[in-house]
Design an enzyme around this catalytic site. Structure first.
Site, short mmCIF file in Angstrom:
data_model
loop_
_atom_site.label_atom_id
_atom_site.label_comp_id
_atom_site.label_asym_id
_atom_site.label_seq_id
_atom_site.Cartn_x
_atom_site.Cartn_y
_atom_site.Cartn_z
N LYS A 59 0.99 -1.22 0.09
CA LYS A 59 0.19 -0.12 -0.03
C LYS A 59 0.94 1.39 -0.20
O LYS A 59 1.89 1.32 0.58
CB LYS A 59 -0.98 -0.01 1.22
CG LYS A 59 -2.11 0.98 1.01
CD LYS A 59 -2.90 0.04 0.43
CE LYS A 59 -4.48 0.90 -0.02
NZ LYS A 59 -5.50 0.14 -0.49
N ASP A 98 -7.22 4.14 -4.68
CA ASP A 98 -7.55 3.84 -3.28
C ASP A 98 -8.37 5.32 -2.90
O ASP A 98 -8.71 6.38 -3.94
CB ASP A 98 -6.80 3.50 -2.23
CG ASP A 98 -7.34 3.08 -0.93
OD1 ASP A 98 -7.81 1.74 -1.01
OD2 ASP A 98 -7.35 3.77 0.29
P1 NDP Z 1 -13.10 7.59 -2.62
O1 NDP Z 1 -12.06 8.58 -2.73
O2 NDP Z 1 -13.53 7.43 -4.02
O3 NDP Z 1 -14.40 7.73 -1.91
C1 NDP Z 1 -14.15 7.82 -0.58
C2 NDP Z 1 -15.36 8.10 0.24
O4 NDP Z 1 -15.55 7.96 1.65
C3 NDP Z 1 -16.14 9.45 -0.16
O5 NDP Z 1 -17.21 9.54 -0.06
C4 NDP Z 1 -15.67 10.30 1.14
O6 NDP Z 1 -16.04 11.44 1.57
C5 NDP Z 1 -15.59 9.26 2.22
N1 NDP Z 1 -14.63 9.43 3.36
C6 NDP Z 1 -13.25 9.31 2.96
N2 NDP Z 1 -12.44 9.62 4.28
C7 NDP Z 1 -13.26 9.65 4.89
C8 NDP Z 1 -13.59 9.99 6.41
N3 NDP Z 1 -12.25 10.24 7.18
N4 NDP Z 1 -14.64 10.26 7.17
C9 NDP Z 1 -15.82 10.00 6.38
N5 NDP Z 1 -15.84 10.04 5.22
C10 NDP Z 1 -14.62 9.74 4.62
O7 NDP Z 1 -12.49 6.13 -2.05
P2 NDP Z 1 -12.94 4.46 -2.46
O8 NDP Z 1 -14.31 4.58 -2.52
O9 NDP Z 1 -11.83 3.91 -3.59
O10 NDP Z 1 -12.46 4.09 -1.03
C11 NDP Z 1 -13.47 3.81 -0.15
C12 NDP Z 1 -13.00 2.55 0.77
O11 NDP Z 1 -13.09 1.35 0.14
C13 NDP Z 1 -11.60 2.80 1.27
O12 NDP Z 1 -11.59 2.24 2.69
C14 NDP Z 1 -10.83 1.85 0.46
O13 NDP Z 1 -9.49 1.75 1.19
C15 NDP Z 1 -11.62 0.67 0.24
N6 NDP Z 1 -11.27 -0.05 -1.17
C16 NDP Z 1 -11.08 0.67 -2.14
C17 NDP Z 1 -10.79 0.04 -3.25
C18 NDP Z 1 -10.74 0.64 -4.60
O14 NDP Z 1 -10.65 -0.20 -5.53
N7 NDP Z 1 -10.98 1.75 -4.91
C19 NDP Z 1 -10.98 -1.51 -3.26
C20 NDP Z 1 -11.07 -2.11 -1.83
C21 NDP Z 1 -11.42 -1.11 -0.73
P3 NDP Z 1 -15.48 12.96 1.20
O15 NDP Z 1 -15.62 13.00 -0.31
O16 NDP Z 1 -16.24 13.93 1.95
O17 NDP Z 1 -13.95 12.89 1.51
O1 2IT Z 2 -7.84 -2.11 -0.98
C1 2IT Z 2 -7.88 -2.06 -2.01
O2 2IT Z 2 -7.95 -3.52 -2.45
C2 2IT Z 2 -7.60 -1.50 -3.34
N1 2IT Z 2 -7.51 -0.12 -2.79
C3 2IT Z 2 -7.50 -1.97 -4.71
C4 2IT Z 2 -6.02 -2.62 -4.67
C5 2IT Z 2 -5.47 -2.89 -6.16
O3 2IT Z 2 -4.37 -3.30 -6.42
O4 2IT Z 2 -6.46 -2.83 -7.23
#
Ligand code: NDP
Ligand code: 2IT
Length: 450
Positions: A129, A169
């Protein structure tokens, strides 16, 4: 550390001493240790060869300074990291996070989780990461571009398609991956699959954008099907409104569920009629194109907005936390259970506090921990790497079918290792951690002392 056995406590005391000031890393390891230490006790070779001690120490941590110029011509400075956690079963793989709260402890927790999540996918992927405390909010596209280019100028020497393959992420989506990839290609003079989540015109895979959300819904569906039930007609809560949340909403409602909430760091909206059709299309445009705030949805569609609050007090059948770590406190977990929640399926990484996770397990609801439930994203990243290596692209239907098949296999591994004879209940936390552990640990045993 309630619920921990004496052996877990002893192990955790050493880990906390070696890694001071990193509470989320401690939390991620403790959840894992609670599941895996009893298993190791039955298979002493893992203990004799110090597998757990070695697995909880990253292979390598790279820290660097990133200097970039803002639109006013002022020089700005951020800190960035890449935590290369474990490459026993494949090249390092995992996302990059841009958020002002990012620090080493957060990236160590995420890299640790990634190692076992990637193992569960059945693909040859190690765990890593990275990220930066850079805050993209309020920055112009050009500023984000200059930051990404500056970051890649240093990161490029540490990554490669057979070494370490970053992805997105929080705060890192298609725009950022494009800027990062453009700079890597320029520095290396090689066109190669060094990042995943790329645009479709330059090596990206169909379904990668949707994969984490879709995969999370498929996992919930697997758990429900295993109990002879389905998502059809279920009321669902989703938190977040980013990449994972949007495509969780999309797939859940396509499968007959009614999703009644979405949120961002400002608060949550409650739409009892369901976020679907034109409303969902509007929300995607708001978040993916205009980068607006969730309260605009409530104004536009005349529903309630709860400022500064999270959605867990709304009665539901299924909860999909899809925003960030520790967004479900023990109190939230109690409230969800009191309101009759039957499924909690984690789209975000470690969204539930440890005490809340214990409550879900004790209540014997269908509780899928992140490393199983959100593995769909990295799964399609792995499929993107395969397509890049083959120099061809699979169709949407082909990728979706492979994603579904892998989610089925992950669910099957959880059932194998999380079942107790004579009980119909599956402990998905135990199952996911043990199954993820075995593959990585056995590779380490085979390598000897490395
Ligand atoms: P994005 O940046 O696209 O979206 C994040 C969302 O979560 C936004 O709505 C944001 O609101 C909110 N958010 C982030 N930080 C906070 C906080 N501290 N308090 C409240 N709300 C918060 O990220 P992703 O959708 O990609 O990721 C979301 C989660 O999923 C994370 O935990 C990530 O690690 C996990 N994840 C992502 C993957 C991917 O492929 N993208 C794969 C697997 C897991 P705001 O815009 O107001 O900050
Ligand atoms: O938390 C996760 O699994 C991710 N943000 C995606 C990682 C990846 O390599 O696609």
């Amino acid at each position: 550390m309630d619920g921990a056995t004496p052996l877990v406590r002893e192990f955790m005391a050493g880990l906390v001493e070696r890694n001071p000031g990193e509470p989320v890393f401690h939390q991620a390891v403790q959840e894992f240790a609670e599941a895996v230490i009893p298993f190791i006790e039955k298979h002493p070779r893992y203990r004799e060869e110090s597998i757990l001690e070695r697995l909880t120490e990253p292979d390598r941590i790279i820290t660097f300074r990133v200097c970039w110029e803002d639109d006013a011509g002022r020089i700005r400075m951020n800190r960035a990291w890449r935590v290369q956690f474990n490459n026993s079963i494949g090249p390092y793989k995992g996302g990059l996070r841009f958020h002002p709260t990012v620090d080493l402890g957060i990236l160590k927790f995420l890299g640790f989780e990634q190692t076992f999540k990637n193992s569960l996918t059945t693909l040859p992927l190690g765990g890593a990461k990275g990220g930066s405390n850079f805050d993209p909010k309020g920055r112009s596209d050009r500023e984000v571009m200059r930051f990404c280019q500056a970051m890649m100028t240093e990161l490029a020497r540490h990554i490669g398609e057979h070494t370490d393959v970053p992805a997105g992420d929080i705060g890192v989506g298609a725009r950022e991956i494009s800027y990062l990839f453009g700079r890597y290609k320029q520095i290396e003079n090689r066109f190669t699959g060094v990042l995943t989540g790329k645009g479709l015109a330059f090596g990206g895979s169909l379904i990668r954008t949707e994969a984490t959300g879709y995969g999370c819904v498929y996992f919930a569906q697997e758990m429900l099907n295993h109990r002879g039930d389905s998502l059809d007609g279920k009321t669902c809560l989703v938190s977040g409104s980013g990449n994972v949340a949007l495509y969780t909403i999309e797939r859940a409602q396509e499968l007959g569920a009614r999703v009644v909430t979405a949120s961002d760091s400002g608060g949550f909206v409650h739409d009892p009629e369901g976020i679907e059709g034109e409303k969902l299309a509007w929300l995607k445009e708001l978040k993916e194109v205009r980068r607006g705030r969730i309260h605009e949805y409530a104004t536009k569609f005349g529903c309630d907005y709860h400022e500064g609050r999270r959605p867990w007090g709304v009665p539901c059948d299924v909860a999909f936390p899809c925003a960030t770590q520790n967004e479900i406190s023990a109190r939230d977990a109690q409230e969800l259970l009191a309101n009759g929640v039957r499924v909690v399926c984690e789209g975000a990484n470690m969204p539930t506090e440890l005490a809340g996770a214990h409550l879900f397990t004790e209540a014997e609801i269908l509780y899928a921990p992140a490393k199983a439930a959100n593995a769909g994203g990295v799964t399609v990243s792995g499929l993107e790497q395969s397509q890049n290596a083959l120099r061809l692209s699979w169709t949407r239907a082909e990728v979706d079918e492979k994603l579904r098949e892998i989610i089925r296999k992950i669910h099957g591994q959880c059932v194998t290792w999380g079942s107790t004879q004579g009980s119909p209940t599956v402990d998905y936390v135990r199952g996911a951690n043990i199954a993820g552990f075995i593959k990585v640990a056995d590779a380490m045993l085979a390598y000897g002392c490395v």
